[in-house]
Design a protein around this motif. Sequence first.
Motif, PDB file in Angstrom:
ATOM      1  N   LYS A  11       0.830  -1.214   0.000  1.00 28.26           N
ATOM      2  CA  LYS A  11       0.000   0.000   0.000  1.00 28.26           C
ATOM      3  C   LYS A  11       0.858   1.256   0.000  1.00 28.26           C
ATOM      4  O   LYS A  11       0.611   2.187  -0.760  1.00 28.26           O
ATOM      5  N   ALA A  14       2.437   1.677  -3.382  1.00 26.21           N
ATOM      6  CA  ALA A  14       1.471   2.114  -4.391  1.00 26.21           C
ATOM      7  C   ALA A  14       1.184   3.609  -4.257  1.00 26.21           C
ATOM      8  O   ALA A  14       1.094   4.317  -5.270  1.00 26.21           O
ATOM      9  N   TYR A  15       1.059   4.084  -3.028  1.00 33.19           N
ATOM     10  CA  TYR A  15       0.819   5.516  -2.825  1.00 33.19           C
ATOM     11  C   TYR A  15       2.007   6.352  -3.297  1.00 33.19           C
ATOM     12  O   TYR A  15       1.838   7.463  -3.787  1.00 33.19           O
ATOM     13  N   LEU A  18       2.089   6.173  -7.385  1.00 34.46           N
ATOM     14  CA  LEU A  18       0.980   6.801  -8.105  1.00 34.46           C
ATOM     15  C   LEU A  18       1.346   8.155  -8.712  1.00 34.46           C
ATOM     16  O   LEU A  18       1.155   8.362  -9.913  1.00 34.46           O
ATOM     17  N   PRO A  19       1.904   9.108  -7.953  1.00 34.23           N
ATOM     18  CA  PRO A  19       2.284  10.377  -8.586  1.00 34.23           C
ATOM     19  C   PRO A  19       3.430  10.223  -9.588  1.00 34.23           C
ATOM     20  O   PRO A  19       3.481  10.948 -10.582  1.00 34.23           O
ATOM     21  N   LEU A  21       3.877   7.694 -11.564  1.00 37.37           N
ATOM     22  CA  LEU A  21       3.238   7.212 -12.784  1.00 37.37           C
ATOM     23  C   LEU A  21       2.573   8.365 -13.527  1.00 37.37           C
ATOM     24  O   LEU A  21       2.667   8.464 -14.747  1.00 37.37           O
ATOM     25  N   LEU A  22       1.928   9.250 -12.790  1.00 33.30           N
ATOM     26  CA  LEU A  22       1.275  10.413 -13.394  1.00 33.30           C
ATOM     27  C   LEU A  22       2.294  11.310 -14.094  1.00 33.30           C
ATOM     28  O   LEU A  22       2.026  11.850 -15.164  1.00 33.30           O
ATOM     29  N   THR A  53      -8.430  14.714 -15.765  1.00 32.87           N
ATOM     30  CA  THR A  53      -7.233  13.873 -15.820  1.00 32.87           C
ATOM     31  C   THR A  53      -6.117  14.593 -16.559  1.00 32.87           C
ATOM     32  O   THR A  53      -4.967  14.621 -16.107  1.00 32.87           O
ATOM     33  N   TRP A  85      -4.182  12.438  -0.826  1.00 32.14           N
ATOM     34  CA  TRP A  85      -3.084  11.517  -1.126  1.00 32.14           C
ATOM     35  C   TRP A  85      -2.083  11.496   0.028  1.00 32.14           C
ATOM     36  O   TRP A  85      -1.650  10.429   0.466  1.00 32.14           O
TER      37      TRP A  85
END
Length: 106
Positions: A11, A14-15, A18-19, A21-22, A53, A85
């Motif tokens: 977890k 993943a957090y 996430l940014p 990946l963005l 998005t 987030w």
Amino acid sequence: MKNESLTALVKVSAYILLPLLLILVPTPWLERRRSLCLFKNLTGRPCPGCGMTRAISSAAHGDFKQAFRHNKLVIIVLPILSYEWLQSLTRAYRRYRALPKSTPQP
């Protein structure tokens, strides 16, 4: 206990990812794709969230003017999303740290 620790670590990871990946996905790539908005796909008219998005992606790349052009609500949504987030990352990390660490058995 080991399963709980692994789940908590996944977890947290993943957090954090996430940014990243963005940032790695270029905004022009998102602009060339078909919209994911169900409302727009069914009616042909944009909803209030259409372009969000792309707006968040533009903001992540530092292009705030373009982000505002994609969706003006980004000035409200981005700070709230960033706060949520950070709170989720903090909670997941605290849960991970609170789990007892297993020691190797001889």
